[in-house]
Design a protein around this motif. Structure first.
Motif, PDB file in Angstrom:
ATOM      1  N   CYS A  12      10.350  33.671 -31.764  1.00 47.04           N
ATOM      2  CA  CYS A  12      10.111  34.898 -30.992  1.00 47.04           C
ATOM      3  C   CYS A  12       8.791  34.807 -30.231  1.00 47.04           C
ATOM      4  O   CYS A  12       8.724  35.171 -29.045  1.00 47.04           O
ATOM      5  CB  CYS A  12      10.129  36.122 -31.899  1.00 47.04           C
ATOM      6  SG  CYS A  12      11.793  36.584 -32.454  1.00 47.04           S
ATOM      7  N   ASP A  13       7.746  34.320 -30.870  1.00 43.76           N
ATOM      8  CA  ASP A  13       6.460  34.159 -30.178  1.00 43.76           C
ATOM      9  C   ASP A  13       6.578  33.146 -29.043  1.00 43.76           C
ATOM     10  O   ASP A  13       6.030  33.347 -27.954  1.00 43.76           O
ATOM     11  CB  ASP A  13       5.362  33.724 -31.156  1.00 43.76           C
ATOM     12  CG  ASP A  13       4.902  34.865 -32.057  1.00 43.76           C
ATOM     13  OD1 ASP A  13       5.203  36.043 -31.743  1.00 43.76           O
ATOM     14  OD2 ASP A  13       4.233  34.585 -33.076  1.00 43.76           O
ATOM     15  N   PHE A  14       7.288  32.047 -29.277  1.00 44.70           N
ATOM     16  CA  PHE A  14       7.507  31.045 -28.238  1.00 44.70           C
ATOM     17  C   PHE A  14       8.247  31.662 -27.053  1.00 44.70           C
ATOM     18  O   PHE A  14       7.883  31.442 -25.892  1.00 44.70           O
ATOM     19  CB  PHE A  14       8.307  29.864 -28.810  1.00 44.70           C
ATOM     20  CG  PHE A  14       8.582  28.783 -27.802  1.00 44.70           C
ATOM     21  CD1 PHE A  14       7.694  27.738 -27.626  1.00 44.70           C
ATOM     22  CD2 PHE A  14       9.730  28.823 -27.018  1.00 44.70           C
ATOM     23  CE1 PHE A  14       7.945  26.746 -26.676  1.00 44.70           C
ATOM     24  CE2 PHE A  14       9.988  27.838 -26.073  1.00 44.70           C
ATOM     25  CZ  PHE A  14       9.084  26.794 -25.904  1.00 44.70           C
ATOM     26  N   LEU A  15       9.283  32.450 -27.340  1.00 49.00           N
ATOM     27  CA  LEU A  15      10.067  33.078 -26.277  1.00 49.00           C
ATOM     28  C   LEU A  15       9.246  34.084 -25.486  1.00 49.00           C
ATOM     29  O   LEU A  15       9.347  34.165 -24.259  1.00 49.00           O
ATOM     30  CB  LEU A  15      11.315  33.743 -26.859  1.00 49.00           C
ATOM     31  CG  LEU A  15      12.364  32.780 -27.411  1.00 49.00           C
ATOM     32  CD1 LEU A  15      13.443  33.552 -28.175  1.00 49.00           C
ATOM     33  CD2 LEU A  15      12.969  31.946 -26.291  1.00 49.00           C
ATOM     34  N   LYS A  16       8.416  34.842 -26.181  1.00 47.38           N
ATOM     35  CA  LYS A  16       7.554  35.807 -25.487  1.00 47.38           C
ATOM     36  C   LYS A  16       6.618  35.081 -24.528  1.00 47.38           C
ATOM     37  O   LYS A  16       6.446  35.500 -23.375  1.00 47.38           O
ATOM     38  CB  LYS A  16       6.748  36.630 -26.497  1.00 47.38           C
ATOM     39  CG  LYS A  16       7.605  37.585 -27.303  1.00 47.38           C
ATOM     40  CD  LYS A  16       6.791  38.266 -28.379  1.00 47.38           C
ATOM     41  CE  LYS A  16       7.646  39.134 -29.287  1.00 47.38           C
ATOM     42  NZ  LYS A  16       6.849  39.800 -30.336  1.00 47.38           N
ATOM     43  N   LYS A  17       6.016  33.997 -24.987  1.00 47.59           N
ATOM     44  CA  LYS A  17       5.121  33.219 -24.124  1.00 47.59           C
ATOM     45  C   LYS A  17       5.899  32.597 -22.974  1.00 47.59           C
ATOM     46  O   LYS A  17       5.435  32.583 -21.835  1.00 47.59           O
ATOM     47  CB  LYS A  17       4.400  32.148 -24.931  1.00 47.59           C
ATOM     48  CG  LYS A  17       3.492  31.270 -24.087  1.00 47.59           C
ATOM     49  CD  LYS A  17       2.253  30.859 -24.810  1.00 47.59           C
ATOM     50  CE  LYS A  17       1.315  30.002 -24.006  1.00 47.59           C
ATOM     51  NZ  LYS A  17       1.203  30.271 -22.598  1.00 47.59           N
ATOM     52  N   MET A  18       7.099  32.105 -23.256  1.00 44.87           N
ATOM     53  CA  MET A  18       7.928  31.513 -22.211  1.00 44.87           C
ATOM     54  C   MET A  18       8.285  32.554 -21.144  1.00 44.87           C
ATOM     55  O   MET A  18       8.259  32.267 -19.952  1.00 44.87           O
ATOM     56  CB  MET A  18       9.201  30.930 -22.821  1.00 44.87           C
ATOM     57  CG  MET A  18      10.072  30.192 -21.833  1.00 44.87           C
ATOM     58  SD  MET A  18      11.834  30.381 -22.173  1.00 44.87           S
ATOM     59  CE  MET A  18      12.080  32.107 -21.904  1.00 44.87           C
ATOM     60  N   ILE A  19       8.609  33.765 -21.569  1.00 48.05           N
ATOM     61  CA  ILE A  19       8.929  34.838 -20.622  1.00 48.05           C
ATOM     62  C   ILE A  19       7.719  35.136 -19.738  1.00 48.05           C
ATOM     63  O   ILE A  19       7.838  35.231 -18.517  1.00 48.05           O
ATOM     64  CB  ILE A  19       9.396  36.107 -21.372  1.00 48.05           C
ATOM     65  CG1 ILE A  19      10.773  35.860 -21.999  1.00 48.05           C
ATOM     66  CG2 ILE A  19       9.413  37.318 -20.446  1.00 48.05           C
ATOM     67  CD1 ILE A  19      11.195  36.918 -23.005  1.00 48.05           C
ATOM     68  N   ILE A  20       6.561  35.258 -20.355  1.00 49.84           N
ATOM     69  CA  ILE A  20       5.329  35.534 -19.597  1.00 49.84           C
ATOM     70  C   ILE A  20       5.047  34.415 -18.602  1.00 49.84           C
ATOM     71  O   ILE A  20       4.762  34.671 -17.429  1.00 49.84           O
ATOM     72  CB  ILE A  20       4.140  35.726 -20.565  1.00 49.84           C
ATOM     73  CG1 ILE A  20       4.322  37.032 -21.348  1.00 49.84           C
ATOM     74  CG2 ILE A  20       2.812  35.716 -19.811  1.00 49.84           C
ATOM     75  CD1 ILE A  20       3.398  37.173 -22.539  1.00 49.84           C
ATOM     76  N   ASP A  21       5.155  33.169 -19.053  1.00 46.86           N
ATOM     77  CA  ASP A  21       4.866  32.019 -18.184  1.00 46.86           C
ATOM     78  C   ASP A  21       5.911  31.858 -17.082  1.00 46.86           C
ATOM     79  O   ASP A  21       5.573  31.648 -15.927  1.00 46.86           O
ATOM     80  CB  ASP A  21       4.776  30.728 -19.005  1.00 46.86           C
ATOM     81  CG  ASP A  21       3.578  30.709 -19.938  1.00 46.86           C
ATOM     82  OD1 ASP A  21       2.664  31.548 -19.777  1.00 46.86           O
ATOM     83  OD2 ASP A  21       3.564  29.859 -20.849  1.00 46.86           O
ATOM     84  N   THR A  22       7.183  31.960 -17.450  1.00 41.99           N
ATOM     85  CA  THR A  22       8.268  31.751 -16.490  1.00 41.99           C
ATOM     86  C   THR A  22       8.244  32.800 -15.383  1.00 41.99           C
ATOM     87  O   THR A  22       8.426  32.483 -14.208  1.00 41.99           O
ATOM     88  CB  THR A  22       9.639  31.780 -17.202  1.00 41.99           C
ATOM     89  OG1 THR A  22       9.660  30.731 -18.180  1.00 41.99           O
ATOM     90  CG2 THR A  22      10.781  31.584 -16.231  1.00 41.99           C
ATOM     91  N   LEU A  23       7.994  34.044 -15.772  1.00 43.44           N
ATOM     92  CA  LEU A  23       8.031  35.137 -14.797  1.00 43.44           C
ATOM     93  C   LEU A  23       6.649  35.483 -14.239  1.00 43.44           C
ATOM     94  O   LEU A  23       6.517  36.424 -13.472  1.00 43.44           O
ATOM     95  CB  LEU A  23       8.675  36.378 -15.434  1.00 43.44           C
ATOM     96  CG  LEU A  23      10.094  36.165 -15.976  1.00 43.44           C
ATOM     97  CD1 LEU A  23      10.606  37.444 -16.619  1.00 43.44           C
ATOM     98  CD2 LEU A  23      11.022  35.688 -14.879  1.00 43.44           C
TER      99      LEU A  23
END
Length: 93
Positions: A12-23
């Motif tokens: 979940c933490d990885f996905l949150k960071k990925m969302i922030i970085d990707t978008l």
């Protein structure tokens, strides 16, 4: 990556960071995203363009396919739902 996938909190933490970085969400931190909050509309307020970018990122990073809009809608309901979808898909291999 397997260690992250097998640990829901880390995923979940990885996905949150990925969302922030990707978008490129500059004003949002990992702690600002609630695991069970909706990603679209009332939650983070993401739109269909954001969804497309996230689908591409998820498919590239995790090498899983989001087959259609119905699967995507369920998978992207929240960060928690997305983590569960990824874990289910990776266990099915």
């Amino acid at each position: 990556m397997e260690e992250i996938i097998n640990n829901t909190d880390k995923l979940c933490d990885f996905l949150k960071k990925m969302i922030i970085d990707t978008l490129r969400l500059e004003d949002i931190a990992v702690d600002d995203i609630e695991t069970d909050a909706p990603l679209f509309r009332d939650g983070l307020g993401l739109d269909s363009i954001d969804a497309l970018e996230l689908v591409v990122a998820i498919e590239k990073i995790f090498q899983i396919i989001i087959e259609d809009e119905d699967v995507g809608r369920k998978a992207f309901a929240s960060v928690g739902a997305l983590a569960g979808f990824i874990q289910q898909e990776k266990q099915g291999l």
